[in-house]
Design an enzyme around this catalytic site. Structure first.
Site, PDB file in Angstrom:
ATOM      1  N   ARG A 106       0.881  -1.191   0.000  1.00 47.63           N
ATOM      2  CA  ARG A 106       0.000   0.000   0.000  1.00 47.63           C
ATOM      3  C   ARG A 106       0.902   1.219   0.000  1.00 47.63           C
ATOM      4  NH1 ARG A 106      -5.441   1.330   3.430  1.00 47.63           N
ATOM      5  NH2 ARG A 106      -6.199  -0.141   1.878  1.00 47.63           N
ATOM      6  N   HIS A 133      -7.350   1.045  -6.625  1.00 42.25           N
ATOM      7  CA  HIS A 133      -7.620   0.175  -5.463  1.00 42.25           C
ATOM      8  C   HIS A 133      -8.264  -1.112  -6.001  1.00 42.25           C
ATOM      9  CE1 HIS A 133      -7.999  -1.075  -1.455  1.00 42.25           C
ATOM     10  NE2 HIS A 133      -8.846  -0.196  -0.963  1.00 42.25           N
ATOM     11  N   GLN A 136     -10.183  -3.787  -3.695  1.00 39.61           N
ATOM     12  CA  GLN A 136     -11.471  -3.263  -3.260  1.00 39.61           C
ATOM     13  C   GLN A 136     -12.525  -3.460  -4.339  1.00 39.61           C
ATOM     14  OE1 GLN A 136     -12.354  -1.507  -0.251  1.00 39.61           O
ATOM     15  NE2 GLN A 136     -14.342  -2.002  -1.136  1.00 39.61           N
ATOM     16  N   ASP A 228     -17.384   7.416  -1.620  1.00 42.25           N
ATOM     17  CA  ASP A 228     -16.175   7.212  -0.825  1.00 42.25           C
ATOM     18  C   ASP A 228     -15.826   8.555  -0.194  1.00 42.25           C
ATOM     19  OD1 ASP A 228     -13.822   6.195   0.264  1.00 42.25           O
ATOM     20  OD2 ASP A 228     -12.688   6.326  -1.616  1.00 42.25           O
ATOM     21  N   CYS A 268     -16.663   1.860   0.361  1.00 44.54           N
ATOM     22  CA  CYS A 268     -15.525   0.963   0.633  1.00 44.54           C
ATOM     23  C   CYS A 268     -15.099   1.010   2.092  1.00 44.54           C
ATOM     24  CB  CYS A 268     -14.361   1.310  -0.285  1.00 44.54           C
ATOM     25  SG  CYS A 268     -13.755   2.982  -0.038  1.00 44.54           S
ATOM     26  N   ARG A 296     -14.166  -8.666   0.902  1.00 41.68           N
ATOM     27  CA  ARG A 296     -12.730  -8.465   0.689  1.00 41.68           C
ATOM     28  C   ARG A 296     -11.989  -9.762   1.010  1.00 41.68           C
ATOM     29  NH1 ARG A 296     -10.629  -3.259   1.052  1.00 41.68           N
ATOM     30  NH2 ARG A 296      -8.775  -4.272   0.217  1.00 41.68           N
TER      31      ARG A 296
END
Ligand code: CP
Ligand code: NVA
Length: 311
Positions: A106, A133, A136, A228, A268, A296
């Protein structure tokens, strides 16, 4: 992620067929987990996680996922490894490749994760960058498929900041032949080259891509409403301006009422209640955020098996 491809850095690395096969595997893994059936498919494998930004879901779902597959994981904290003292990505990636079987990274700039991938001889998975992402969005599309039964022709309306999640959603929707309408203020659009790529791919898949200003136009006829945070990790200094500019894009009951009556609401997470989404909508009957977060785990287990199993 073709059979010989090692990394997962963006959704556009994947074909429609590969995505469908990940979803089928994830559905099986989810069913097995529900029945508490054990699986040891990654026994003896170790996954490293190196995160330059905080994480709850990505870290915990990858670590527990690896565990449930009989393997183990190692969280490499920024403050503990030698990179802060100047050791390069290339040296670190080469050395870690001698110990580990896969790496989740990340980071901030997307080219950082590309540099890890260029230098590692093990699979590198993008656990979020400023631009993408992918894990996700694979879990998100799996969730939509569960709730709406298929993806082709399903309409997603994304309202708010055209960020990393919006970029990956555009790629996923384009590949899967979905309709996606993104409503955002001027200057907050998704990445221009990703929009171009999605439009290009849409010609072949029958997807429909729209970038709009008016959130009420975007949600018309939508099966899925998605938002988001307005301030992503790394943008904290811009927060005051962002809250002001993005305020008309709040996902609230009035906006929800303009979508299809059976629309689902996705986020998310983490959410900033009262900013991009109201508590009433986030916790309301249309919300699928906890199933989305759970997925996830199942989808990433399918990704791990695909990338790590036969190495
Ligand atoms: N959605 C998501 O990636 O959450 P985390 O930042 O908690 O991993
Ligand atoms: N867009 C958000 C997603 C967090 C999971 C961020 O990058 O901070």
């Amino acid at each position: 992620m073709t059979p010989h491809q090692t990394h997962l850095l963006t959704v556009h690395d994947l074909s429609r067929e590969v995505m469908q096969s990940i979803f089928r595997e994830a559905a099986q893994l989810k069913a097995m987990r529900r029945r508490a059936l054990p699986t040891q498919r990654l026994s003896g494998k170790t996954l490293g996680l190196f995160f330059e930004k905080p994480s709850t879901r990505t870290r915990v779902s990858f670590e527990t996922g690896m565990n449930q597959l009989g393997g183990q994981s190692l969280f490499l904290s920024v403050s503990d490894i030698q990179m802060r003292r100047g050791e390069s990505i290339s040296d670190t990636a080469k050395v870690l490749s001698r110990y580990l079987d896969g790496l989740v990274i990340r980071s901030y700039e997307h080219h950082t994760v590309e540099e890890w991938a260029r230098n590692a001889t093990i699979p590198v998975i993008n656990g979020l960058t400023d631009l993408h992402h992918p894990c996700q969005v694979l879990a998100d599309l799996f969730t939509v498929r569960e709730k709406k039964r298929w993806l082709k022709g399903v309409k997603i309306a994304y309202v708010g900041d055209g960020n990393n999640v919006a970029n990956s959603l555009l790629e996923g929707a384009a590949i899967m032949g979905m309709a996606i309408s993104v409503a955002c203020p001027s200057g907050y659009e998704p990445d221009a080259s990703i929009v171009d790529w999605a439009r290009e791919r849409a010609h072949r898949t029958g997807a429909a891509i729209e970038i709009l200003r008016d959130p009420f136009v975007a949600v018309k006829g939508a099966d899925v409403l998605y938002t988001d945070v307005w301030t992503s990790m790394g943008q904290e200094k811009e927060q005051a301006r962002r809250v002001k500019v993005l305020n008309p894009y709040q996902l609230n009951e009035r906006l929800l009422a303009s979508a299809k009556p059976d629309a689902i609401v996705m986020h998310c997470l983490p959410a900033h209640r009262g900013q991009e989404i109201t508590t009433a909508v986030l916790d309301g009957p249309h919300s699928v955020i906890l199933d989305q977060a759970e997925n996830r785990l199942h989808v990433q287990k399918a990704i791990l098996i695909r990338l790590l199993k036969d190495r």
